[in-house]
Design an enzyme around this catalytic site. Structure first.
Site, PDB file in Angstrom:
ATOM      1  N   GLU A  54       0.771  -1.235   0.000  1.00 43.25           N
ATOM      2  CA  GLU A  54       0.000   0.000   0.000  1.00 43.25           C
ATOM      3  C   GLU A  54       0.811   1.299   0.000  1.00 43.25           C
ATOM      4  OE1 GLU A  54      -3.003  -0.259   3.045  1.00 43.25           O
ATOM      5  OE2 GLU A  54      -4.166  -1.674   1.853  1.00 43.25           O
ATOM      6  N   GLU A 114      -5.517  -7.781  -0.956  1.00 40.44           N
ATOM      7  CA  GLU A 114      -6.064  -7.362   0.327  1.00 40.44           C
ATOM      8  C   GLU A 114      -7.483  -6.847   0.128  1.00 40.44           C
ATOM      9  OE1 GLU A 114      -4.834  -4.252   3.620  1.00 40.44           O
ATOM     10  OE2 GLU A 114      -3.093  -5.446   3.006  1.00 40.44           O
TER      11      GLU A 114
END
Length: 345
Positions: free
Chosen positions: A168, A277
């Protein structure tokens, strides 16, 4: 972002040790096994005292038992194994893998591989080290590449591993981040590792903004031979009201806003992505919307390699998005979201 979070599609046969059994839907589905990333924030700071190895013999949760259950009883075939960069090198930026800490993480990796599943090495640092961005005033591209050289050298013989460059990234200059990703890819391939590599974008590598904000830059990342074989885009997408992955209720299936346009873009550009995710609470709304999202991804398995739910491992029932099964005697019981959605097509 969870907070403590082809031409013939050259599917990068790089990942598998042998022929993959034909199955409906995506090639890979499974869950994250978190714990080694605990204490890492979106600033890229990691408090090593909070790391919780999900290994029973290290006095942590039984992540190895969880994975064995998920494979045996749920037929999952991929697990993502988050770990803090600082943890691996014991807070020494540019240093060697710490024998003690890396040895503990490797126990999780080896336990994962022993299940027969594919295992994803995930550096859980948001493209940062203690607030400073990789290649953008913080760690140099050479320091980032050096970490991956060491990991590639350790694991290049393990064909059932996938290398996820970074969890991320956010708030980046994407031209510079693409150069950082390129440095890592070049390093991994130079170390002789042929495994699939997952390339994340900015905006917490959101599937919703990937087409505009990340993909056009990451398309330029290539293998040393100029090919993109084995280079898969890494995307994330939660289903709650602010896409943070911090609420137990879900409000969208992300199809029209994210996965449909992303599928079209991937097809046009002859590339693939993997959603490493995603998740929600063990609630009726999340069961509805996550199942719909997964169904769409399964129907578009030519461009989506798989999906990985967040998260099992070190989380217990107090965590909003727990996917950790509970054990009574020798029997494991899955959460309602796993039972409902995170399963084979």
């Amino acid at each position: 972002m969870h907070g403590p979070l082809v031409a013939a599609l050259a599917l990068a046969g790089a990942v598998t040790a042998g022929p993959v059994a034909k199955r409906a839907g995506v090639q890979y589905f499974g869950v994250n096994i978190a714990g080694f990333d605990f204490g890492c924030s979106t600033s890229g700071a990691c408090d090593l005292s909070q790391a919780l190895p999900p290994i029973a013999t290290l006095n942590g949760p039984d992540g190895l038992g969880q994975m064995q259950h998920f494979v045996k009883d749920d037929h999952m075939n991929v697990f993502r194994l988050p770990v803090g960069w600082q943890y691996l090198v014991n807070n020494k930026l540019g240093g060697n893998l710490d024998a003690t800490n890396f040895g503990k993480y490797d126990q999780l990796v080896q336990g994962c591989l022993q299940t027969g599943a594919t295992c994803i090495i995930d550096i859980h640092n948001y493209a940062r080290w203690n607030g400073q961005i990789v290649g953008q005033g913080g760690p140099s591209n050479d320091q980032f590449a050096n970490l991956w050289i060491q990991l590639a050298q350790k694991y290049k013989g393990q064909s059932k591993l996938i290398f996820a460059l970074m969890n991320e990234p956010h708030d980046l200059d994407m031209t510079k981040w693409a150069a950082s990703a390129q440095a890592a890819v070049t390093a991994i391939r130079g170390a002789g590792a042929k495994q699939t590599i997952l390339l994340p974008g900015t905006d917490f590598t959101s599937a919703g903004t990937f087409v505009k904000n990340s993909g056009p830059f990451l398309q330029n990342v290539k293998n040393p031979d100029g090919s993109t074989t084995g280079l898969i885009f890494d995307v994330h997408k939660y289903l709650d009201s602010d896409n943070s992955g911090t609420h137990t209720e879900c409000v969208t299936n992300n199809i029209d806003s994210a996965f449909s346009p992303l599928a079209d873009w991937l097809r046009t550009n002859k590339r693939q992505a993997m959603n490493t995710e995603t998740g929600g609470g063990n609630t009726a709304s999340c069961q509805k919307y996550l199942c719909e999202q997964i169904a769409f991804v399964n129907k578009n398995s030519d461009v989506f390699l798989g999906y990985v739910g967040w998260s099992a491992g070190g989380f217990d029932g107090s965590y909003e998005l727990t996917l950790t099964p509970t054990k009574n005697g020798n029997t494991w019981t899955d959460t309602s979201l796993v039972k409902s959605c995170i399963k084979a097509a």
